[in-house]
Design an enzyme around this catalytic site. Sequence first.
Site, mmCIF file in Angstrom:
data_model
loop_
_atom_site.group_PDB
_atom_site.id
_atom_site.type_symbol
_atom_site.label_atom_id
_atom_site.label_comp_id
_atom_site.label_asym_id
_atom_site.label_seq_id
_atom_site.Cartn_x
_atom_site.Cartn_y
_atom_site.Cartn_z
ATOM 1 N N ALA A 228 0.602 -1.092 0.350
ATOM 2 C CA ALA A 228 0.118 -0.155 -0.063
ATOM 3 C C ALA A 228 1.318 1.152 -0.038
ATOM 4 C CB ALA A 228 -1.145 0.327 1.311
ATOM 5 N N GLY A 232 -3.120 5.351 -1.836
ATOM 6 C CA GLY A 232 -3.106 6.754 -3.111
ATOM 7 C C GLY A 232 -4.365 5.330 -3.657
ATOM 8 N N ASP A 287 1.264 -3.150 -6.221
ATOM 9 C CA ASP A 287 2.278 -1.475 -7.131
ATOM 10 C C ASP A 287 3.239 -2.136 -6.269
ATOM 11 O OD1 ASP A 287 3.462 0.383 -8.152
ATOM 12 O OD2 ASP A 287 1.954 1.519 -7.157
ATOM 13 N N CYS A 340 6.067 1.915 -11.356
ATOM 14 C CA CYS A 340 6.659 2.374 -12.183
ATOM 15 C C CYS A 340 7.298 2.365 -12.507
ATOM 16 C CB CYS A 340 6.368 3.531 -11.309
ATOM 17 S SG CYS A 340 7.638 3.379 -9.283
#
Length: 390
Positions: A228, A232, A287, A340
Amino acid sequence: MTPGARVAAAIQILDRILAGQQAEPALIAWARASRFAGSGDRAAVRDLVFQALRRRDSLAALGGALSGRGLMLGMLRAEGADSDAIFSGTGHAPPPLTEAERTAGAPIAQAEALPDLPDWLWPLWQASLGARALSLAHAMRDRAPLWLRVNPRRATPAQAIAALTDAGIDAIPDPHLPTALRVTSGERRVHGAAPYRAGWVEMQDLSPQIACSLLAPRPGQQVLDYCAGGGGKSLALLAVTDLSVTAHDAAPARMSDLPERAARAGVSVTLSPPAPSGQNYDLIIADVPCSGSGTWRRKPDAKWRLTPERLAELCALQAEILDDCADLVRPGGRIAYMTCSLLDAENGDQIDRFVARNQRFTEPERRLLTPEDASDGFFVSILTHSAGAA
C-alpha cells in the site's frame, strides 16, 4: 543569491552526489548549512541539481567533465547562456573558466544523441521499448508535471478547479480522465491550499490514476492493497466505489499518514496484514517494489544508483509477491499487478513467468503507460483467477 551563487551551490551539491551521497540528503545538508538562502533560492538550487541529474551524461559531455562544475557548464552551453557571466569568480560565483574548460566538451548534436541512462541499462531499455527507446529515454530528461486526483465524494472537477484557482493554483483536466488535473502553475502551494486540506484533491500522478480506473471493482467487494505505501490507490478506488479495503505494507511506517488521508477524503481503510485464511479477496492490488524507472523524471539520481544486482533482487521480490497474492485471491477474483517501471524484466516478462507457473490465472488486460501517452512510466497487468466468475 545571485545566479552565479546558485550555480556554485549546485556544483557543491552535485559533487557530493557524484561521490555517492543521495540527492535528498545532499540537498538537505546544504540547506541546513546555508541559512542565508531563502525559499526561492533553495527551490532554484534544487531545480538546478535535479535538471543536471536528469541529463547527467549529455551535460557532462557538453561541459567536458563528469563533475559538478562540468555539469553546470554543460547546462549553460545547452541553454546557449553566457558561461562567463556565471563563472565570473565575483562574490559567491564559481571561479572563472580555464582555457582547458573553454575548449573542452562535445558538440551539441553528439551530446544530444546520448540516452542519459547507465551504460549497463541501455540494452535492457532498448529491448523493452524498441523503436521508442531513445525518445522515452529523452522524455525522462524533462521535469515531470504535478497531477492531482479529484475526490468525487467531496467535489466535482469544476468545483475543485475553481477552488484551486482561488488558492493561486492553475489546473486543467485530462481530456480522457476528467478527475485527473494537471497543475500548470502554483504547484508549491498545493499542500497548504484549502481544497487539498479539505480532501477535495489528492496528489497522484496521471498514470496510476488511469491504472486504477481500469479496475472498476463492484460495490461491497473485498479489496487488498498489498503493497500500500501511502495508500493512494486505496483512496482512488474508495473515492468512486463503496468497498471493504485492507491496506498492508511490509514496512507499516509507510502507511502512517493513511488514516489521516482517508478521514480527509471521507472514506475508511483498514490497516492490517492480509487475512490468514487466504482466498478471501475479490481484488488484490500489488503495486510492487521496482526500479522506479518510470519515475526517473522525479527521482533522477535513482537511475544512476540502480545496479544489475539490485534489479535482480527486485525481480525476485516481485515474483514472490505475485505468488503470495495468488494464494489470497478468491476463485474468480483478480490481481492487479503494477509497477512504475518501463523494463520488461519487471513487467511483461514477470507476468509471463507468473502465468506459466500459475496456470489457473489468465491475463485479460495489460497496459504500459509512458510520458508520451500519460505521465510517469507505469505498467499494469490484470490477472483473473480462472475458477468461477469474476
